[in-house]
Design a protein around this motif. Sequence first.
Motif, PDB file in Angstrom:
ATOM      1  N   VAL A 237    -132.035  45.508 -20.624  1.00  0.00           N
ATOM      2  CA  VAL A 237    -130.680  45.043 -20.307  1.00  0.00           C
ATOM      3  C   VAL A 237    -129.792  46.266 -20.087  1.00  0.00           C
ATOM      4  CG1 VAL A 237    -128.668  43.745 -21.088  1.00  0.00           C
ATOM      5  CG2 VAL A 237    -130.975  42.935 -21.639  1.00  0.00           C
ATOM      6  N   VAL A 238    -129.165  46.317 -18.928  1.00  0.00           N
ATOM      7  CA  VAL A 238    -128.285  47.438 -18.598  1.00  0.00           C
ATOM      8  C   VAL A 238    -126.864  47.163 -19.072  1.00  0.00           C
ATOM      9  CG1 VAL A 238    -127.328  48.840 -16.722  1.00  0.00           C
ATOM     10  CG2 VAL A 238    -129.703  48.066 -16.622  1.00  0.00           C
ATOM     11  N   THR A 239    -126.347  45.979 -18.737  1.00  0.00           N
ATOM     12  CA  THR A 239    -124.949  45.656 -19.025  1.00  0.00           C
ATOM     13  C   THR A 239    -124.798  44.192 -19.392  1.00  0.00           C
ATOM     14  OG1 THR A 239    -124.183  47.327 -17.433  1.00  0.00           O
ATOM     15  CG2 THR A 239    -122.596  45.657 -18.102  1.00  0.00           C
ATOM     16  N   ILE A 240    -123.944  43.917 -20.350  1.00  0.00           N
ATOM     17  CA  ILE A 240    -123.500  42.558 -20.656  1.00  0.00           C
ATOM     18  C   ILE A 240    -121.981  42.583 -20.501  1.00  0.00           C
ATOM     19  CG2 ILE A 240    -123.401  40.716 -22.373  1.00  0.00           C
ATOM     20  CD1 ILE A 240    -125.875  41.976 -23.683  1.00  0.00           C
ATOM     21  N   SER A 241    -121.442  41.772 -19.599  1.00  0.00           N
ATOM     22  CA  SER A 241    -120.006  41.874 -19.288  1.00  0.00           C
ATOM     23  C   SER A 241    -119.353  40.503 -19.224  1.00  0.00           C
ATOM     24  CB  SER A 241    -119.803  42.608 -17.956  1.00  0.00           C
ATOM     25  OG  SER A 241    -120.555  41.993 -16.926  1.00  0.00           O
ATOM     26  N   ALA A 242    -118.074  40.481 -19.565  1.00  0.00           N
ATOM     27  CA  ALA A 242    -117.291  39.240 -19.545  1.00  0.00           C
ATOM     28  C   ALA A 242    -115.884  39.553 -19.062  1.00  0.00           C
ATOM     29  CB  ALA A 242    -117.249  38.611 -20.937  1.00  0.00           C
ATOM     30  N   PRO A 243    -115.227  38.560 -18.449  1.00  0.00           N
ATOM     31  CA  PRO A 243    -113.897  38.823 -17.898  1.00  0.00           C
ATOM     32  C   PRO A 243    -112.773  38.625 -18.902  1.00  0.00           C
ATOM     33  CG  PRO A 243    -114.545  36.600 -17.345  1.00  0.00           C
ATOM     34  CD  PRO A 243    -115.698  37.202 -18.119  1.00  0.00           C
ATOM     35  N   VAL A 244    -111.729  39.384 -18.715  1.00  0.00           N
ATOM     36  CA  VAL A 244    -110.431  39.089 -19.330  1.00  0.00           C
ATOM     37  C   VAL A 244    -109.632  38.379 -18.240  1.00  0.00           C
ATOM     38  CG1 VAL A 244    -108.294  40.057 -20.246  1.00  0.00           C
ATOM     39  CG2 VAL A 244    -110.514  41.024 -20.913  1.00  0.00           C
ATOM     40  N   LEU A 245    -109.126  37.184 -18.532  1.00  0.00           N
ATOM     41  CA  LEU A 245    -108.502  36.343 -17.523  1.00  0.00           C
ATOM     42  C   LEU A 245    -106.990  36.529 -17.477  1.00  0.00           C
ATOM     43  CD1 LEU A 245    -110.517  33.057 -18.189  1.00  0.00           C
ATOM     44  CD2 LEU A 245    -111.066  34.926 -16.620  1.00  0.00           C
ATOM     45  N   ASP A 246    -106.410  36.217 -16.317  1.00  0.00           N
ATOM     46  CA  ASP A 246    -104.954  36.241 -16.186  1.00  0.00           C
ATOM     47  C   ASP A 246    -104.399  34.842 -16.436  1.00  0.00           C
ATOM     48  OD1 ASP A 246    -105.450  34.734 -13.899  1.00  0.00           O
ATOM     49  OD2 ASP A 246    -105.172  36.423 -12.525  1.00  0.00           O
ATOM     50  N   ASP A 247    -103.111  34.654 -16.164  1.00  0.00           N
ATOM     51  CA  ASP A 247    -102.470  33.365 -16.442  1.00  0.00           C
ATOM     52  C   ASP A 247    -103.015  32.229 -15.589  1.00  0.00           C
ATOM     53  OD1 ASP A 247    -100.850  34.517 -18.357  1.00  0.00           O
ATOM     54  OD2 ASP A 247     -99.244  34.984 -16.930  1.00  0.00           O
ATOM     55  N   THR A 248    -103.656  32.559 -14.469  1.00  0.00           N
ATOM     56  CA  THR A 248    -104.199  31.525 -13.581  1.00  0.00           C
ATOM     57  C   THR A 248    -105.660  31.203 -13.878  1.00  0.00           C
ATOM     58  OG1 THR A 248    -104.924  33.082 -11.857  1.00  0.00           O
ATOM     59  CG2 THR A 248    -102.627  32.324 -11.775  1.00  0.00           C
ATOM     60  N   GLY A 249    -106.243  31.896 -14.852  1.00  0.00           N
ATOM     61  CA  GLY A 249    -107.636  31.654 -15.187  1.00  0.00           C
ATOM     62  C   GLY A 249    -108.622  32.434 -14.355  1.00  0.00           C
ATOM     63  N   HIS A 250    -108.125  33.429 -13.606  1.00  0.00           N
ATOM     64  CA  HIS A 250    -108.997  34.263 -12.787  1.00  0.00           C
ATOM     65  C   HIS A 250    -109.152  35.654 -13.416  1.00  0.00           C
ATOM     66  CE1 HIS A 250    -107.518  31.411  -9.488  1.00  0.00           C
ATOM     67  NE2 HIS A 250    -108.763  31.094  -9.745  1.00  0.00           N
ATOM     68  N   THR A 251    -110.145  36.379 -12.954  1.00  0.00           N
ATOM     69  CA  THR A 251    -110.482  37.673 -13.558  1.00  0.00           C
ATOM     70  C   THR A 251    -109.368  38.691 -13.369  1.00  0.00           C
ATOM     71  OG1 THR A 251    -112.789  37.233 -12.985  1.00  0.00           O
ATOM     72  CG2 THR A 251    -112.243  39.462 -13.702  1.00  0.00           C
ATOM     73  N   ARG A 252    -108.989  39.303 -14.465  1.00  0.00           N
ATOM     74  CA  ARG A 252    -108.046  40.414 -14.418  1.00  0.00           C
ATOM     75  C   ARG A 252    -108.806  41.737 -14.446  1.00  0.00           C
ATOM     76  NH1 ARG A 252    -103.630  42.009 -19.054  1.00  0.00           N
ATOM     77  NH2 ARG A 252    -102.652  43.741 -17.944  1.00  0.00           N
ATOM     78  N   PHE A 253    -109.728  41.861 -15.378  1.00  0.00           N
ATOM     79  CA  PHE A 253    -110.643  42.999 -15.429  1.00  0.00           C
ATOM     80  C   PHE A 253    -111.822  42.596 -16.305  1.00  0.00           C
ATOM     81  CE2 PHE A 253    -107.295  43.749 -18.604  1.00  0.00           C
ATOM     82  CZ  PHE A 253    -108.025  43.880 -19.770  1.00  0.00           C
ATOM     83  N   LEU A 254    -112.829  43.427 -16.358  1.00  0.00           N
ATOM     84  CA  LEU A 254    -114.020  43.148 -17.151  1.00  0.00           C
ATOM     85  C   LEU A 254    -114.084  44.063 -18.366  1.00  0.00           C
ATOM     86  CD1 LEU A 254    -116.811  42.938 -14.411  1.00  0.00           C
ATOM     87  CD2 LEU A 254    -115.517  41.045 -15.411  1.00  0.00           C
ATOM     88  N   VAL A 255    -114.648  43.527 -19.440  1.00  0.00           N
ATOM     89  CA  VAL A 255    -115.054  44.343 -20.577  1.00  0.00           C
ATOM     90  C   VAL A 255    -116.576  44.254 -20.636  1.00  0.00           C
ATOM     91  CG1 VAL A 255    -114.966  44.655 -23.067  1.00  0.00           C
ATOM     92  CG2 VAL A 255    -112.905  43.950 -21.832  1.00  0.00           C
ATOM     93  N   ALA A 256    -117.225  45.386 -20.769  1.00  0.00           N
ATOM     94  CA  ALA A 256    -118.684  45.418 -20.692  1.00  0.00           C
ATOM     95  C   ALA A 256    -119.283  46.226 -21.834  1.00  0.00           C
ATOM     96  CB  ALA A 256    -119.123  46.028 -19.357  1.00  0.00           C
ATOM     97  N   VAL A 257    -120.457  45.799 -22.257  1.00  0.00           N
ATOM     98  CA  VAL A 257    -121.270  46.534 -23.227  1.00  0.00           C
ATOM     99  C   VAL A 257    -122.517  47.006 -22.492  1.00  0.00           C
ATOM    100  CG1 VAL A 257    -122.596  46.374 -25.361  1.00  0.00           C
ATOM    101  CG2 VAL A 257    -120.402  45.200 -25.171  1.00  0.00           C
ATOM    102  N   HIS A 258    -122.969  48.224 -22.796  1.00  0.00           N
ATOM    103  CA  HIS A 258    -124.089  48.820 -22.071  1.00  0.00           C
ATOM    104  C   HIS A 258    -125.252  49.102 -23.028  1.00  0.00           C
ATOM    105  CE1 HIS A 258    -121.258  49.349 -18.757  1.00  0.00           C
ATOM    106  NE2 HIS A 258    -120.417  49.837 -19.648  1.00  0.00           N
TER     107      HIS A 258
END
Length: 285
Positions: A237-258
């Motif tokens: 496994v190289v990366t496990i990543s999930a989004p931080v969402l904005d007020d509209t429920g869309h991706t603002r940026f990602l936080v990832a573990v490597h």
Amino acid sequence: MRGSSSAPTTRVIDVVEFLSNPGRRQQRFSDIVRELELTQATAHAILKTLTDRGWVSRDSVTKAFELGPALSLIAARVDAARAGLSVAREAVCRLVEATDMSASVVELAGSDLVLTAFERCEDSPIVPPMDERIPYAPPFGVAYAAWDTEDAQREWVQRAAADDAALARRLHDVLDETRKRGYDIDRMTPTIAQAAQLLGELSDVPRNVRGVIDRLRVEFAAVREMAAESGHSTWPVVTISAPVLDDTGHTRFLVAVHPLRPMSPSAIRTVGRHLLHETTRLSPA
């Protein structure tokens, strides 16, 4: 953003980015001309304008150029507008402590994914360059695309699937599965990831070869799903990543573990829980 880009604007940005790179605090006029392949007239016009506006300063003794004080004001405003990212960096530090794995913040800059924060665990074998750009196209950016707008998702899929409806459906299925899980698991080995990125950077190729490249990129994207169904007890496994969402429920940026190591399904779920705990805290209630 659709439409053609502005070549003069690109050259101005190239100069600013060149001077902002670590180790290039001051550069001579000849260095800028040579490294950016500008004509002397173009470089002189750009540097004079940037100097007049305070974006660039010129040392009166060495005659070398460096970033100017006006950019400090802009940077302060950017920091204020992006205050949430300082909180995200704190979350990244907590993830490193909880998982004993490196972690990062990944943002979308134009058509590329860019690492904007990185915390390294002690035994991590790599420290990625902060200015490295990865194309926002399959097989990269699954976690970002899964919560992107519908229009942006279609564009992301079409960057690899082109007119192949079957491949497009396959990629949409990958996005659906990622949303159900809550995070993306990148099971590509580093070698496969490097090959996929290299293919994405190829542009001046015949149409028939481009079709093959696009199919290969989609096949790389499917590696993660094939791994999940392989029945193996562990998988790199190289990366496990999930989004931080904005007020509209869309991706603002990602936080990832490597992780950068073989992991069992239960170990992946444990890291996923830590990751979702942090991204949920950062997203609007």
